[in-house]
Design a protein around this motif. Structure first.
Motif, mmCIF file in Angstrom:
data_model
loop_
_atom_site.group_PDB
_atom_site.id
_atom_site.type_symbol
_atom_site.label_atom_id
_atom_site.label_comp_id
_atom_site.label_asym_id
_atom_site.label_seq_id
_atom_site.Cartn_x
_atom_site.Cartn_y
_atom_site.Cartn_z
ATOM 1 N N PHE A 22 0.847 -1.189 0.000
ATOM 2 C CA PHE A 22 0.000 0.000 0.000
ATOM 3 C C PHE A 22 0.878 1.233 0.000
ATOM 4 O O PHE A 22 1.893 1.291 0.698
ATOM 5 C CB PHE A 22 -0.884 0.002 1.248
ATOM 6 C CG PHE A 22 -1.736 1.242 1.387
ATOM 7 C CD1 PHE A 22 -2.879 1.395 0.630
ATOM 8 C CD2 PHE A 22 -1.380 2.255 2.261
ATOM 9 C CE1 PHE A 22 -3.658 2.538 0.746
ATOM 10 C CE2 PHE A 22 -2.151 3.393 2.382
ATOM 11 C CZ PHE A 22 -3.297 3.534 1.620
ATOM 12 N N SER A 23 0.502 2.221 -0.804
ATOM 13 C CA SER A 23 1.158 3.529 -0.753
ATOM 14 C C SER A 23 0.086 4.601 -0.809
ATOM 15 O O SER A 23 -0.924 4.453 -1.503
ATOM 16 C CB SER A 23 2.156 3.707 -1.900
ATOM 17 O OG SER A 23 1.502 3.661 -3.151
ATOM 18 N N SER A 24 0.297 5.673 -0.064
ATOM 19 C CA SER A 24 -0.710 6.728 0.060
ATOM 20 C C SER A 24 -0.312 7.952 -0.742
ATOM 21 O O SER A 24 0.867 8.280 -0.880
ATOM 22 C CB SER A 24 -0.888 7.114 1.531
ATOM 23 O OG SER A 24 -1.766 8.212 1.657
ATOM 24 N N LEU A 31 -2.579 6.963 5.261
ATOM 25 C CA LEU A 31 -3.954 7.418 5.394
ATOM 26 C C LEU A 31 -4.479 7.874 4.045
ATOM 27 O O LEU A 31 -3.919 8.761 3.410
ATOM 28 C CB LEU A 31 -4.048 8.565 6.407
ATOM 29 C CG LEU A 31 -3.727 8.199 7.853
ATOM 30 C CD1 LEU A 31 -3.911 9.419 8.754
ATOM 31 C CD2 LEU A 31 -4.591 7.060 8.349
ATOM 32 N N GLY A 32 -5.560 7.257 3.637
ATOM 33 C CA GLY A 32 -6.201 7.617 2.384
ATOM 34 C C GLY A 32 -7.503 6.880 2.258
ATOM 35 O O GLY A 32 -8.042 6.365 3.238
ATOM 36 N N GLY A 33 -8.024 6.794 1.058
ATOM 37 C CA GLY A 33 -9.321 6.168 0.866
ATOM 38 C C GLY A 33 -9.275 4.682 0.608
ATOM 39 O O GLY A 33 -10.312 4.030 0.545
ATOM 40 N N ASP A 34 -8.078 4.095 0.428
ATOM 41 C CA ASP A 34 -7.967 2.667 0.145
ATOM 42 C C ASP A 34 -7.958 1.853 1.436
ATOM 43 O O ASP A 34 -7.404 2.289 2.451
ATOM 44 C CB ASP A 34 -6.680 2.377 -0.627
ATOM 45 C CG ASP A 34 -6.722 2.891 -2.056
ATOM 46 O OD1 ASP A 34 -7.711 3.554 -2.424
ATOM 47 O OD2 ASP A 34 -5.753 2.650 -2.798
ATOM 48 N N GLY A 51 -11.006 -2.171 -1.100
ATOM 49 C CA GLY A 51 -11.975 -1.117 -1.374
ATOM 50 C C GLY A 51 -11.328 0.246 -1.476
ATOM 51 O O GLY A 51 -10.145 0.430 -1.155
ATOM 52 N N ASP A 52 -12.141 1.202 -1.904
ATOM 53 C CA ASP A 52 -11.629 2.549 -2.176
ATOM 54 C C ASP A 52 -12.760 3.550 -1.959
ATOM 55 O O ASP A 52 -13.779 3.502 -2.650
ATOM 56 C CB ASP A 52 -11.123 2.610 -3.615
ATOM 57 C CG ASP A 52 -10.465 3.937 -3.975
ATOM 58 O OD1 ASP A 52 -10.367 4.825 -3.103
ATOM 59 O OD2 ASP A 52 -10.050 4.084 -5.138
ATOM 60 N N PHE A 53 -12.588 4.451 -0.986
ATOM 61 C CA PHE A 53 -13.528 5.543 -0.783
ATOM 62 C C PHE A 53 -13.129 6.709 -1.680
ATOM 63 O O PHE A 53 -11.947 6.975 -1.900
ATOM 64 C CB PHE A 53 -13.527 5.992 0.685
ATOM 65 C CG PHE A 53 -14.359 7.218 0.942
ATOM 66 C CD1 PHE A 53 -15.739 7.155 0.956
ATOM 67 C CD2 PHE A 53 -13.753 8.453 1.148
ATOM 68 C CE1 PHE A 53 -16.513 8.289 1.173
ATOM 69 C CE2 PHE A 53 -14.511 9.586 1.375
ATOM 70 C CZ PHE A 53 -15.896 9.499 1.380
ATOM 71 N N SER A 54 -14.129 7.434 -2.189
ATOM 72 C CA SER A 54 -13.889 8.512 -3.161
ATOM 73 C C SER A 54 -13.368 9.765 -2.479
ATOM 74 O O SER A 54 -14.058 10.753 -2.315
ATOM 75 C CB SER A 54 -15.186 8.833 -3.912
ATOM 76 O OG SER A 54 -16.217 9.174 -2.988
ATOM 77 N N GLY A 55 -12.122 9.740 -2.066
ATOM 78 C CA GLY A 55 -11.509 10.904 -1.440
ATOM 79 C C GLY A 55 -10.113 10.576 -0.974
ATOM 80 O O GLY A 55 -9.647 9.447 -1.114
ATOM 81 N N LYS A 56 -9.421 11.563 -0.415
ATOM 82 C CA LYS A 56 -8.063 11.388 0.073
ATOM 83 C C LYS A 56 -7.928 12.061 1.431
ATOM 84 O O LYS A 56 -8.742 12.891 1.805
ATOM 85 C CB LYS A 56 -7.039 11.992 -0.896
ATOM 86 C CG LYS A 56 -7.029 11.366 -2.288
ATOM 87 C CD LYS A 56 -5.961 12.014 -3.151
ATOM 88 C CE LYS A 56 -5.950 11.420 -4.559
ATOM 89 N NZ LYS A 56 -7.184 11.796 -5.304
ATOM 90 N N GLY A 57 -6.861 11.698 2.145
ATOM 91 C CA GLY A 57 -6.555 12.346 3.402
ATOM 92 C C GLY A 57 -7.264 11.727 4.587
ATOM 93 O O GLY A 57 -7.875 10.659 4.503
ATOM 94 N N ILE A 58 -7.197 12.417 5.738
ATOM 95 C CA ILE A 58 -7.711 11.866 6.980
ATOM 96 C C ILE A 58 -9.222 11.673 6.937
ATOM 97 O O ILE A 58 -9.750 10.674 7.424
ATOM 98 C CB ILE A 58 -7.304 12.771 8.163
ATOM 99 C CG1 ILE A 58 -5.782 12.687 8.357
ATOM 100 C CG2 ILE A 58 -8.017 12.355 9.431
ATOM 101 C CD1 ILE A 58 -5.254 13.572 9.449
ATOM 102 N N GLY A 59 -9.948 12.625 6.329
ATOM 103 C CA GLY A 59 -11.398 12.469 6.225
ATOM 104 C C GLY A 59 -11.777 11.237 5.431
ATOM 105 O O GLY A 59 -12.670 10.473 5.810
#
Length: 233
Positions: A22-24, A31-34, A51-59
């Motif tokens: 894994f790389s962010s 920390l990311g959406g993966d 899986g993958d959430f549609s966004g990046k970062g802590i949120g």
């Protein structure tokens, strides 16, 4: 959050050689959406999740952790994977923001080689053969989770042969871009053709690195690769 996105360690499972890399896209740890999960079941089956959430970062990491939880809590020895995705879709629809969604690939791997595959708007997994050939899994694509509440998800079945590898990944791998060209599924096939003698962990790390080197803009997306090679018990 990082702990909530990934298992603490890959489990040691008879008949399977596992690897993950894994790389962010962010500078904040991993920390990311993966996200991914490996869930052993009492009867000897194992469920692999990417899986993958549609966004990046802590949120995005917080929502990705929620998605991982909503999928994992529904995995058991009896519930079909299409039902797992349907229930997770309904739960995530209530908590994700407008226009946000989660893609996922969920695979139930049986010791004899049968594999149930359920996708939610996610890239198709690969089957990598020992001789260097790679083919995409044929399974219904379905819709992402949480975007619009669905009434039906469909799953597919396939056979994984002895010494073949089931490869799951997020779109940061294939969507790496250089001068208008994509790394794409052909990049995955080419990498495997050149490295088919590798250990599974070396495969996952090498594929992440190859995709990253191909890209002419650094740090644009998270990358995650999870692989399982079927071995003789």
């Amino acid at each position: 959050l990082e702990t909530a996105l990934t298992p603490p360690d890959l489990p040691q499972l008879p008949g399977l050689e596992l690897g993950v890399s894994f790389s962010s896209a962010t500078d904040t740890a991993h920390l990311g959406g993966d996200f991914y999960d490996v869930i052993p079941l009492p009867e000897g089956d194992v469920v692999l999740v990417v899986g993958d959430f549609s966004g990046k970062g802590i949120g995005a990491a917080g929502m990705a952790a929620r998605a991982r939880y909503e999928i994992a809590r529904r995995v058991d020895g009896e519930t079909p994977l299409d039902r797992v995705l349907l229930q997770a879709d309904r739960a995530l629809h209530a908590v994700l923001g407008p226009g946000k969604f989660v893609t996922a690939a969920v695979c139930r791997f049986r010791p004899q080689g049968q594999c149930e595959v359920a996708l939610a708007g996610h890239p198709r997994p690969f089957i990598l053969a020992p001789g260097g050939e790679g083919r995409e899994v044929s399974a219904p694509p379905n819709a992402p989770l949480g975007l619009v509440m669905r009434s039906v998800y469909e799953a597919g079945m396939l056979e994984v042969g002895r010494d073949e590898i089931l490869l799951l990944y997020t779109d940061g791998i294939t969507e790496a871009r250089c001068g208008g060209r994509l790394f794409d599924v052909e990049g995955v096939r080419a990498f495997w053709s050149a490295s088919c003698g590798s250990a599974v962990q070396d495969l996952t790390e090498g594929l992440c690195e190859a995709s990253s080197r191909f890209e002419d803009t650094a740090g644009t997306d998270d990358r995650l690769v999870l692989a399982a090679r079927r071995r003789k018990v």
